[in-house]
Design a protein around this motif. Structure first.
Motif, short mmCIF file in Angstrom:
data_model
loop_
_atom_site.label_atom_id
_atom_site.label_comp_id
_atom_site.label_asym_id
_atom_site.label_seq_id
_atom_site.Cartn_x
_atom_site.Cartn_y
_atom_site.Cartn_z
N PHE A 99 0.81 -1.21 0.00
CA PHE A 99 0.00 0.00 0.00
C PHE A 99 0.85 1.27 0.00
O PHE A 99 0.34 2.35 -0.21
CB PHE A 99 -0.93 0.02 1.22
N TYR A 100 2.12 1.14 0.26
CA TYR A 100 2.99 2.31 0.36
C TYR A 100 3.61 2.61 -0.99
O TYR A 100 4.16 1.73 -1.65
CB TYR A 100 4.10 2.09 1.38
N THR A 101 3.54 3.85 -1.39
CA THR A 101 4.17 4.24 -2.66
C THR A 101 4.82 5.60 -2.48
O THR A 101 4.35 6.45 -1.72
CB THR A 101 3.15 4.28 -3.80
N ASN A 102 5.91 5.82 -3.17
CA ASN A 102 6.64 7.09 -3.09
C ASN A 102 7.07 7.44 -1.68
O ASN A 102 6.98 8.59 -1.26
CB ASN A 102 5.82 8.25 -3.67
N LEU A 103 7.47 6.44 -0.92
CA LEU A 103 7.92 6.68 0.45
C LEU A 103 9.37 6.25 0.60
O LEU A 103 9.78 5.21 0.11
CB LEU A 103 7.06 5.91 1.45
N PHE A 104 10.14 7.08 1.30
CA PHE A 104 11.49 6.70 1.67
C PHE A 104 11.40 5.56 2.69
O PHE A 104 10.52 5.54 3.56
CB PHE A 104 12.21 7.91 2.25
N PHE A 105 12.32 4.61 2.62
CA PHE A 105 12.26 3.42 3.46
C PHE A 105 12.17 3.78 4.95
O PHE A 105 11.42 3.16 5.71
CB PHE A 105 13.50 2.55 3.19
N GLY A 106 12.95 4.79 5.37
CA GLY A 106 12.92 5.17 6.78
C GLY A 106 11.59 5.73 7.23
O GLY A 106 11.25 5.70 8.41
N GLU A 107 10.79 6.26 6.29
CA GLU A 107 9.46 6.76 6.64
C GLU A 107 8.51 5.61 6.90
O GLU A 107 7.64 5.69 7.76
CB GLU A 107 8.92 7.61 5.48
N VAL A 108 8.65 4.52 6.15
CA VAL A 108 7.77 3.37 6.29
C VAL A 108 8.22 2.48 7.43
O VAL A 108 7.40 2.01 8.23
CB VAL A 108 7.74 2.56 4.97
N GLU A 109 9.52 2.26 7.50
CA GLU A 109 10.07 1.34 8.50
C GLU A 109 11.12 2.06 9.34
O GLU A 109 12.31 1.80 9.24
CB GLU A 109 10.67 0.11 7.82
N VAL A 123 13.19 -0.37 11.59
CA VAL A 123 14.22 -1.13 10.88
C VAL A 123 15.36 -0.21 10.44
O VAL A 123 16.54 -0.57 10.57
CB VAL A 123 13.61 -1.85 9.66
N MET A 124 15.02 0.97 9.98
CA MET A 124 16.05 1.90 9.52
C MET A 124 16.97 2.29 10.68
O MET A 124 18.20 2.35 10.53
CB MET A 124 15.39 3.14 8.91
N ASN A 125 16.38 2.57 11.82
CA ASN A 125 17.20 2.91 12.99
C ASN A 125 18.12 1.77 13.38
O ASN A 125 19.28 1.98 13.75
CB ASN A 125 16.29 3.28 14.17
N LYS A 126 17.62 0.54 13.28
CA LYS A 126 18.43 -0.61 13.63
C LYS A 126 19.57 -0.80 12.64
O LYS A 126 20.71 -1.10 13.02
CB LYS A 126 17.56 -1.87 13.66
N THR A 143 11.62 17.56 0.61
CA THR A 143 11.53 16.10 0.67
C THR A 143 10.36 15.57 -0.15
O THR A 143 9.27 16.05 -0.05
CB THR A 143 11.37 15.66 2.12
N VAL A 144 10.61 14.55 -0.91
CA VAL A 144 9.57 13.75 -1.52
C VAL A 144 9.76 12.33 -1.00
O VAL A 144 10.82 11.75 -1.17
CB VAL A 144 9.65 13.77 -3.06
N LYS A 145 8.77 11.79 -0.33
CA LYS A 145 8.92 10.50 0.33
C LYS A 145 8.93 9.40 -0.72
O LYS A 145 8.20 9.46 -1.69
CB LYS A 145 7.79 10.31 1.33
N TRP A 146 9.71 8.36 -0.44
CA TRP A 146 9.99 7.42 -1.51
C TRP A 146 10.12 5.99 -1.04
O TRP A 146 10.71 5.70 -0.03
CB TRP A 146 11.27 7.87 -2.20
N LEU A 147 9.50 5.10 -1.79
CA LEU A 147 9.81 3.68 -1.80
C LEU A 147 10.00 3.35 -3.27
O LEU A 147 9.33 3.95 -4.10
CB LEU A 147 8.66 2.87 -1.22
N LEU A 148 10.91 2.47 -3.61
CA LEU A 148 11.30 2.34 -5.02
C LEU A 148 10.11 2.18 -5.94
O LEU A 148 9.99 2.84 -6.94
CB LEU A 148 12.28 1.18 -5.20
N PRO A 181 9.58 7.86 12.47
CA PRO A 181 10.21 7.57 11.19
C PRO A 181 11.57 8.26 11.08
O PRO A 181 11.85 9.23 11.78
CB PRO A 181 9.23 8.15 10.17
N VAL A 182 12.40 7.74 10.21
CA VAL A 182 13.66 8.39 9.85
C VAL A 182 13.39 9.17 8.57
O VAL A 182 13.09 8.59 7.53
CB VAL A 182 14.78 7.36 9.62
N THR A 183 13.44 10.48 8.66
CA THR A 183 13.06 11.30 7.51
C THR A 183 14.27 11.91 6.83
O THR A 183 15.36 11.95 7.38
CB THR A 183 12.11 12.43 7.94
N MET A 184 14.03 12.39 5.64
CA MET A 184 15.06 13.03 4.84
C MET A 184 14.94 14.55 4.86
O MET A 184 15.63 15.23 4.12
CB MET A 184 14.93 12.58 3.37
#
Length: 1019
Positions: A821-831, A834-837, A875-880, A970-973
């Protein structure tokens, strides 16, 4: 503790993910290799491996040659202005002033205008205009100039008409200059009377209010040429009698004076009544450079002035003289002219005791009193002050009087230069000016060469000195960039030039424009300092050496962003720099270590090279100069390929060409020629690419040569901007290689780089680019000779991913479905968890970068905190993709849109203001190929697996779907504005912003200075 079953499950998941990544990586590499022809191209270059010669680039020699080439350009422009000066002074000498002169001239606003009856309006007339690509496709007249008169001046004023009449003599010189040097653009004469003569002739259009605010006399270039550098203290009377309209006029007068100051000037503003009040309290007792930032800062403080008490002018004059004397002794100011601007509604005394103590008998500080209001009771005292101190008295009764009266001091300050009859050549920094940017059609950043025009009529009466105006011509940055041998600088190398103040003339990271529908100048845009783009040089070693016109070298590790700040590359640069003779400028080149410092030469026959170069699939970099076709009008129509043939086959072609570059581009044309037949064979094979998933194959070489092949008809291309002029990042440019070339060059040999072009917005428009670099040798010092790649549909790429997923059991897939369901999201915004880890584990690291050219949106009437960020790192949020689950690039950061804006949360009027920002980037640790970890989300342990996809820049991340981690931040850009906050220290309120105002970077003063002359008597 985890149970043995859990451990087995994790192990099984690891194996499955590894298999999945391996299958998918192999499939996409097979497709990319096959359709790009990368292996064939590598083989063809290898065939020449033993016959080519690899050379290390001599950076010192390179920058020396570049400086000489730029020097030649500047010399030609200076010669053109000298011819204009001679013609102007001779024409004025021969002219006899006639107050009744009637003369019809071509007014820039009125040309080709007609009245209600269809007849030409007065000062209009038919004026032939034709589009000309040399002038950015503006419609111009190459035979005549036009005259612009400010809206607040009368077009037929006798002074204007006489000046226009005698300056008609410049038309012939304008045309002759352009014939001698076809690279010239705008030439002009800015008159001290206020009119502006411009060649070639072009129509000017008023703004929405029917006004053209342009007055050449208050432009920075005019003031810089007309006067010498100066130290100025502005005294503003804020006693009770200045209340109301008088204080409003006084504020406007101060602002107008500030507008006449330039980067070589220094100033401060003091308000006085019975006490002394510095407008900026932290700048007590000193002067600051009159750059745009400092002037704007002071203008913001003018509204805080209010009138009360009595005015003690003597104390204010004493303070001003004390400052100027100290500044002169310490050398912290201009070390040239000095002046005190006095803005008051009257003076009850003459204060001759103050002048006798501080200024007589030399009278090196000029006094310029401005009497505010219609009353003249105290005018005599102010007039006496001006005359006794070689100044000028003006009375300002209304707001409409301000500008014209303020401008008069410039002519007085120019008198020593006029008496000396010095025609100092003045060079400005690069700027955007409405004189050459009519209607925003020609938004060019230009430095300008200027020379003052002096009257020779009164040479026998030395104290009567007349500045007639200033002549100048602009030097397009594009012409300077044509001298840069981009093929010798390597993929990440670049050239740059700066002024004596450290401001950038040209640099690939200079961004004086933003785009919002069309290009416009940034509001409050001031010249960008070298330290703001080469910010890793915290000690300003490079800047200081270049400002002081030294020749030398410097090295440092840098972080270079590519793709409009979306990705960061860390490299080590070697800098080489020297001065440009005859100018106040210096030039430098940066070469990145490794492949960036090596170049190779190969040889092929002229016949074979020209044959393969002239094939229809071949293109040369538009902004590279293989042959200079601008120097002769007869060559303007030639393409670069046509010019190369003429140069290489004619005995006397009268063309200046880069023979070495031409020889190498012919070599590349021959080596890459087999790709044309290879791609054609694939296209003709109906069994290949039946679903048209692969759309384009392309290549580029180190010499700016490119080849393309379409596997679909042009109308069916998903992304039709790719490899076109609109795709600035995707083609060879004057200051950079294509993005796909740059990124491929930094990957391991044989690795493909996959990316989604940011312009691909909607689902049906999306594509994936894959590119890889071609090396000549198998070591780090080997030059990158070419890059090759393909464009494929995103849907095709997705399909290959799901085909590879058949190796994975269904239960594992079920873990992933939530993320669809996620689109145009940076990975750190979604997870975020996990990104922090991953950051804690060292799989990725965060890098802080800085942007000193950002713009922020500020809500009108609000504090600094009520801002949102604008260009360039919004920022434009992104998932590939929405389907390729968590395919992460090595560079896990900043898919940011340079030209978008964060929307305001509330409907308020906003304005854009320059600001500094800090923004993060995330890059992978290349040695880590796979990682397993877990996160704790409120007591729920969740496992994840990260696996590198072989031969690519992608990672696959698989995360268990059993925990709710939405509460994890979230980890944002997002970039963060750097706020220069206030703080207390030793009972005094200081601010970092104030410290920045006080701080003066190294600068080199102009060599010419004319502060005073013994033959200049009282004004």
């Amino acid at each position: 503790k985890r149970s043995p079953d859990n451990c087995c499950c994790i192990y099984s998941t690891n194996i499955q993910v590894k298999l999945w990544a391996s299958a998918f990586g192999g499939e996409i590499k097979s497709i990319a290799s096959k359709y790009s022809g990368s292996q064939l191209l590598q083989k063809k270059y290898k065939e020449y491996e033993k016959s080519v010669r690899i050379e290390e680039i001599d950076g010192a020699k390179l920058v020396k040659n570049l400086a000489q080439n730029m020097e030649e350009i500047f010399r030609k422009k200076a010669e053109a202005t000298r011819r204009l000066v001679e013609a102007a002074e001779e024409a004025h000498l021969q002219h006899e002033e006639n107050p009744d002169l009637q003369y019809e001239y071509f007014n820039a606003v009125l040309i080709n205008e007609v009245d209600e009856d269809g007849n030409s309006v007065e000062l209009g007339g038919e004026f032939l205009l034709e589009p000309n690509d040399h002038f950015n496709n503006l419609s111009v007249n190459l035979s005549l100039s036009v005259v612009q008169v400010p809206t607040n001046m009368y077009n037929k004023d006798p002074d204007i008409v006489n000046g226009v009449y005698w300056s008609e003599a410049l038309n012939k010189v304008f045309v002759d200059n352009f014939k001698r040097d076809p690279t010239l653009i705008w030439q002009y004469f800015g008159s001290a009377k206020g009119f502006f003569r411009q060649y070639p002739g072009v129509k000017w259009h008023p703004d929405d209010h029917g006004v053209i605010a342009f007055d050449c006399r208050n432009r920075k270039w005019y003031i810089q040429a007309a006067t010498s550098p100066k130290d100025v203290v502005i005294l503003v009377d804020v006693s009770g009698s200045m209340k109301g309209l008088r204080l409003t006029i006084a504020r406007q007068t101060v602002a107008s004076i500030l507008d006449t100051l330039g980067d070589d000037d220094f100033f401060n503003i003091i308000a006085y009544n019975q006490e002394i009040h510095y407008v900026e309290p932290c700048l007590n007792g000193t002067l600051v450079q009159a750059d745009s930032t400092n002037k704007d800062h002071f203008k913001e403080h003018l509204d805080k002035l209010f009138a009360k008490g009595i005015g003690l002018l003597g104390n204010a004059l004493t303070e001003a003289f004390t400052i100027l004397n100290e500044i002169n002794q310490t050398g912290r100011g201009s070390s040239c002219s000095q002046a005190i601007m006095l803005i008051t509604d009257g003076a009850t005394e003459m204060y001759d005791d103050v002048f006798a103590k501080y200024n007589w008998p030399e009278r090196k500080v000029r006094i310029f009193p401005y009497l505010i209001g219609r009353e003249s009771a105290f005018a005599d005292n102010l007039k006496w002050m001006a005359c006794a101190n070689k100044g000028y008295f003006s009375q300002i009764s209304t707001l409409a009087d301000v500008q014209e009266n303020v401008m008069r001091y410039l002519h007085v300050m120019s008198r020593p230069k006029v008496i000396d009859h010095e025609h100092d050549t003045v060079w400005t920094e690069a700027y955007v000016d409405s004189a050459v940017s009519i209607n925003n059609h020609d938004m060019l950043c230009v430095p300008t060469v200027l020379v003052p025009v002096c009257s020779t009529e009164y040479e026998t009466v030395r104290s009567v000195c007349i500045l007639l105006g200033v002549v100048g011509t602009d030097i397009p940055i594009q012409e300077l960039m044509k001298t840069i041998p981009k093929h010798k600088l390597g993929i990440h190398g670049y050239a740059f030039a700066i002024t004596n103040n450290g401001y950038i003339l040209t640099h690939p990271d200079l961004r004086p424009m933003y785009q919002e529908g069309q290009k416009r100048k940034k509001p409050s845009y001031s010249s960008v300092d070298l330290s703001e783009v080469e910010w890793e040089d915290t000690e300003d070693v490079l800047r200081t050496a270049m400002v002081n016109r030294r020749t030398g070298t410097f090295s440092m590790e840098v972080k270079r962003t590519v793709d409009k700040g979306k990705r960061v590359l860390t490299m080590h640069n070697d800098y080489y720099y020297t001065d440009i003779k005859g100018t106040p400028f210096s030039v430098g080149v940066a070469l990145s270590r490794g492949h960036g410092k090596y170049f190779f030469k190969g040889n092929v026959s002229l016949e074979a090279g020209l044959h393969d170069l002239e094939q229809p699939d071949v293109a040369l970099a538009d902004e590279w100069t293989y042959c200079n076709t601008d120097e002769h009008h007869d060559h303007r129509h030639l393409t670069q390929v046509q010019a190369i043939r003429l140069y290489m086959t004619s005995r006397k072609p009268h063309l200046k060409c880069d023979r070495e570059l031409i020889q190498q581009v012919l070599f590349d044309a021959v080596v890459t020629a087999p790709l044309e037949a290879y791609w054609t064979g694939l296209a003709l094979n109906k069994s290949e690419n039946s679903d048209k998933g692969v759309e384009i194959a392309f290549l580029g070489t180190r010499t700016g040569l490119s080849r393309t092949n379409l596997f679909v008809v042009p109308e069916q291309l998903t992304n039709q901007d790719f490899l076109t002029a609109e795709d600035k990042e995707g083609v060879f440019n004057a200051d950079h290689f294509p993005l796909w070339y740059k990124r491929a060059a930094e990957q391991v040999a044989g690795t493909f780089v996959y990316s989604i072009p940011f312009s691909s917005g909607g689902e049906n428009k999306s594509v994936v680019l894959a590119s890889t670099a071609i090396q000549l040798l198998d070591d780090r010092k080997s030059p990158i000779v070419a890059a090759v790649g393909i464009q494929m549909k995103l849907e095709f790429f997705q399909r290959k991913f799901w085909t590879a997923s058949r190796q994975v059991n269904q239960s594992l897939l079920n873990h992933l479905f939530k993320l669809l369901f996620y689109t145009n999201l940076f990975f750190g915004e979604v997870e975020g968890a996990v990104m922090n880890k991953l950051l804690l584990m060292g799989s990725f690291k965060k890098i802080n970068l800085y942007d000193y050219q950002a713009l922020c949106k500020e809500f009108a009437g609000s504090s600094d905190s009520a801002r949102t960020l604008l260009d360039p790192f919004t920022t434009v949020k992104w998932l590939l993709t929405e389907l390729v689950i968590f395919l992460l690039e090595f560079n896990l950061y900043s898919w940011w849109n340079c030209d978008s804006t964060v929307k305001a949360q509330r409907a308020q009027r906003t304005m854009m203001v320059p600001c500094d920002t800090e923004y993060p980037a995330f890059v992978s640790e290349r040695t880590i190929k796979e990682t397993t970890g877990n996160t704790d989300c409120g007591g729920c342990i969740r496992t994840f697996v990260i696996q590198q996809i072989p031969s690519s820049n992608l990672f696959m991340v698989v995360v268990e779907n059993k925990c709710d981690c939405s509460s994890t931040l979230p980890v944002t850009m997002e970039p963060i504005e750097i706020i220069y906050i206030l703080f207390y220290k030793i009972k005094h309120l200081l601010s970092l912003k104030c410290d920045r105002l006080k701080f003066q970077k190294d600068r080199r003063r102009p060599q010419s200075c004319h502060p005073f002359h013994p033959e200049v008597h009282n004004a």
